[in-house]
Design a protein around this motif. Structure first.
Motif, PDB file in Angstrom:
ATOM      1  N   SER A  75       0.850  -1.190   0.000  1.00  0.00           N
ATOM      2  CA  SER A  75       0.000   0.000   0.000  1.00  0.00           C
ATOM      3  C   SER A  75       0.883   1.236   0.000  1.00  0.00           C
ATOM      4  N   ILE A  76       0.650   2.116  -0.969  1.00  0.00           N
ATOM      5  CA  ILE A  76       1.384   3.367  -1.067  1.00  0.00           C
ATOM      6  C   ILE A  76       0.405   4.487  -0.754  1.00  0.00           C
ATOM      7  N   GLN A  77       0.698   5.218   0.311  1.00  0.00           N
ATOM      8  CA  GLN A  77      -0.196   6.287   0.730  1.00  0.00           C
ATOM      9  C   GLN A  77       0.434   7.636   0.418  1.00  0.00           C
ATOM     10  N   ARG A  78      -0.318   8.446  -0.308  1.00  0.00           N
ATOM     11  CA  ARG A  78       0.099   9.808  -0.641  1.00  0.00           C
ATOM     12  C   ARG A  78      -1.052  10.726  -0.282  1.00  0.00           C
ATOM     13  N   GLN A  79      -0.827  11.554   0.699  1.00  0.00           N
ATOM     14  CA  GLN A  79      -1.848  12.489   1.168  1.00  0.00           C
ATOM     15  C   GLN A  79      -3.170  11.758   1.381  1.00  0.00           C
ATOM     16  N   ASN A  80      -4.189  12.013   0.553  1.00  0.00           N
ATOM     17  CA  ASN A  80      -5.499  11.387   0.745  1.00  0.00           C
ATOM     18  C   ASN A  80      -5.740  10.194  -0.163  1.00  0.00           C
ATOM     19  N   GLU A  81      -4.718   9.734  -0.861  1.00  0.00           N
ATOM     20  CA  GLU A  81      -4.871   8.617  -1.789  1.00  0.00           C
ATOM     21  C   GLU A  81      -4.069   7.415  -1.327  1.00  0.00           C
ATOM     22  N   THR A  82      -4.629   6.239  -1.522  1.00  0.00           N
ATOM     23  CA  THR A  82      -3.919   4.995  -1.236  1.00  0.00           C
ATOM     24  C   THR A  82      -3.971   4.130  -2.481  1.00  0.00           C
ATOM     25  N   GLU A  83      -2.789   3.697  -2.922  1.00  0.00           N
ATOM     26  CA  GLU A  83      -2.686   2.789  -4.065  1.00  0.00           C
ATOM     27  C   GLU A  83      -2.256   1.435  -3.526  1.00  0.00           C
ATOM     28  N   THR A  84      -2.966   0.387  -3.914  1.00  0.00           N
ATOM     29  CA  THR A  84      -2.629  -0.964  -3.471  1.00  0.00           C
ATOM     30  C   THR A  84      -2.122  -1.767  -4.654  1.00  0.00           C
TER      31      THR A  84
END
Length: 75
Positions: free
Chosen positions: A16-25
């Protein structure tokens, strides 16, 4: 990566990559992680170019961590 260590073989791995308000799995293909780790170690032991590459990566990470430490101590 969850879980990062001692993962049962049947458990799917996701990063899981979290950037500010977004999470990419990102799903990671199923594999025997222990066997892959040993295989990577064996390759590195036999290949001086690969050892140098890993040494360089480790040195770069060490420098980065040192900069992070300095930034905390300067506050």
């Amino acid at each position: 990566a969850t879980p990062a260590f001692s993962k049962p073989p049947h458990l799917p791995v996701k990063i899981s990559i979290q950037r500010q308000n977004e999470t990419e799995t990102i799903s990671v293909p199923q594999a025997n992680q222990f066997a892959r780790m040993l295989n990577s170690f064996a390759k590195t032991v036999r290949d001086s170019n690969l050892r140098e590459l890993y040494r360089e990566k480790a040195t770069n990470q060490q420098k980065l961590m040192h900069q992070v430490q300095l930034s905390f101590h300067s506050k």
